[in-house]
Design an enzyme around this catalytic site. Sequence first.
Site, PDB file in Angstrom:
ATOM      1  N   ASP A  44       0.663  -0.990   0.250  1.00  0.00           N
ATOM      2  CA  ASP A  44      -0.441  -0.245  -0.500  1.00  0.00           C
ATOM      3  C   ASP A  44       1.362   1.458  -0.350  1.00  0.00           C
ATOM      4  O   ASP A  44       2.114   1.111   0.859  1.00  0.00           O
ATOM      5  CB  ASP A  44      -0.860   0.176   1.003  1.00  0.00           C
ATOM      6  CG  ASP A  44      -2.317   0.082   1.360  1.00  0.00           C
ATOM      7  OD1 ASP A  44      -2.327   2.088   0.672  1.00  0.00           O
ATOM      8  OD2 ASP A  44      -3.848   0.539   1.609  1.00  0.00           O
ATOM      9  N   ASP A  62       4.038   2.068  -3.671  1.00  0.00           N
ATOM     10  CA  ASP A  62       3.146   3.007  -5.370  1.00  0.00           C
ATOM     11  C   ASP A  62       2.870   1.879  -6.385  1.00  0.00           C
ATOM     12  O   ASP A  62       4.459   1.204  -7.102  1.00  0.00           O
ATOM     13  CB  ASP A  62       3.832   3.944  -5.836  1.00  0.00           C
ATOM     14  CG  ASP A  62       2.991   5.023  -6.319  1.00  0.00           C
ATOM     15  OD1 ASP A  62       2.254   4.423  -7.019  1.00  0.00           O
ATOM     16  OD2 ASP A  62       3.863   5.798  -6.824  1.00  0.00           O
ATOM     17  N   TYR A 105     -14.403   2.839 -13.619  1.00  0.00           N
ATOM     18  CA  TYR A 105     -14.212   2.118 -12.248  1.00  0.00           C
ATOM     19  C   TYR A 105     -15.022   0.718 -12.988  1.00  0.00           C
ATOM     20  O   TYR A 105     -14.221  -0.183 -13.061  1.00  0.00           O
ATOM     21  CB  TYR A 105     -14.894   2.107 -10.859  1.00  0.00           C
ATOM     22  CG  TYR A 105     -14.862   1.624 -10.607  1.00  0.00           C
ATOM     23  CD1 TYR A 105     -14.145   1.361  -9.263  1.00  0.00           C
ATOM     24  CD2 TYR A 105     -16.201   0.054 -10.198  1.00  0.00           C
ATOM     25  CE1 TYR A 105     -14.130   0.676  -8.306  1.00  0.00           C
ATOM     26  CE2 TYR A 105     -16.286  -1.169  -9.035  1.00  0.00           C
ATOM     27  CZ  TYR A 105     -15.607  -0.922  -7.796  1.00  0.00           C
ATOM     28  OH  TYR A 105     -15.266  -1.616  -7.265  1.00  0.00           O
ATOM     29  N   LYS A 121     -12.941  -2.784 -13.687  1.00  0.00           N
ATOM     30  CA  LYS A 121     -13.605  -4.347 -12.639  1.00  0.00           C
ATOM     31  C   LYS A 121     -14.084  -5.782 -14.206  1.00  0.00           C
ATOM     32  O   LYS A 121     -13.301  -6.719 -13.890  1.00  0.00           O
ATOM     33  CB  LYS A 121     -14.916  -4.320 -12.895  1.00  0.00           C
ATOM     34  CG  LYS A 121     -14.464  -3.366 -10.838  1.00  0.00           C
ATOM     35  CD  LYS A 121     -13.464  -3.962 -10.085  1.00  0.00           C
ATOM     36  CE  LYS A 121     -12.846  -2.931  -9.138  1.00  0.00           C
ATOM     37  NZ  LYS A 121     -12.435  -3.580  -7.981  1.00  0.00           N
TER      38      LYS A 121
END
Length: 290
Positions: free
Chosen positions: A63, A91, A184, A188
Amino acid sequence: MSTTDGSDDSLAPPEITTDQVLRLDDERFTTDDVAVVTGAASGIGRATAIALAVNGLTVVGLDVDEAGLEETVETTESLDVDGRMVAAPTDLTDGEAVESAIDAAAAEGTIRYLANIAGMQHIASIPDFPMETYDQLMDIMLRAPFLLSKHVMPHIRATDDGVGAIANMSSVHGRYATRDKATYITAKHGLNGLTRAIAAEGAGTLRGFSISVGYVLTPLMANQIADTAEERGITEDEVIENVMLGQARTKELMMPIEVANLFVFGFSSHARHLNGGDLLFDGGYTTTYE
């Protein structure tokens, strides 16, 4: 890149306890075996890191949020876990950093599992969507999982039995589309394709699978409520009741640990026939209507 931090304390899941975690006996759930988890500083990523550590694995959490990662480590260490948690601040938009993170994970043991969970969200219509945000979201949610899989797959293949799995955090938005989440949704749908590609190249023992859920009570979701309310011109209560839960038959938001338990099952030998498929736990959101 981590998920966005939320500011509304009323929209926060309860603290994770070990009795909420699905515990499974598995010969590969040992501290010698490593699970890499992205987005581990908060939300589903944090819950998954904890759940896998409870099940005995060495978890390497990735993270960009170093403070959040340390909180995950501290929470894990405060619980009754058979495994351990190691923080690897990374990153995910930096290719060299990603490669270094996998090298660091390999130094902790035998990499067998990868959970691609890190995500972000931006609410806007396609004509109004800023392309710099599009690029950032796609880098985090599609390019990074591909790159991580590229680096992790050789490690799994090099194990004594070639057994392992890569899991991608998909969504109901990987199955259909709604307004104002075009990037988004695109990411996905792409993750679902990556999942199948991993399965196609995995020779049966290296599995790829995805997990699709509806709305989960995470910091990322909490931030969406205000943005969606503003974009659609409705109240925040209407967003929760009508947009998030309106179509679902199960009228409750999922908790991060409930999603984490799906990763535990999916990585286990109990799920050895889950390959290229998707675990859909959405309360009937995408499969029923009135």
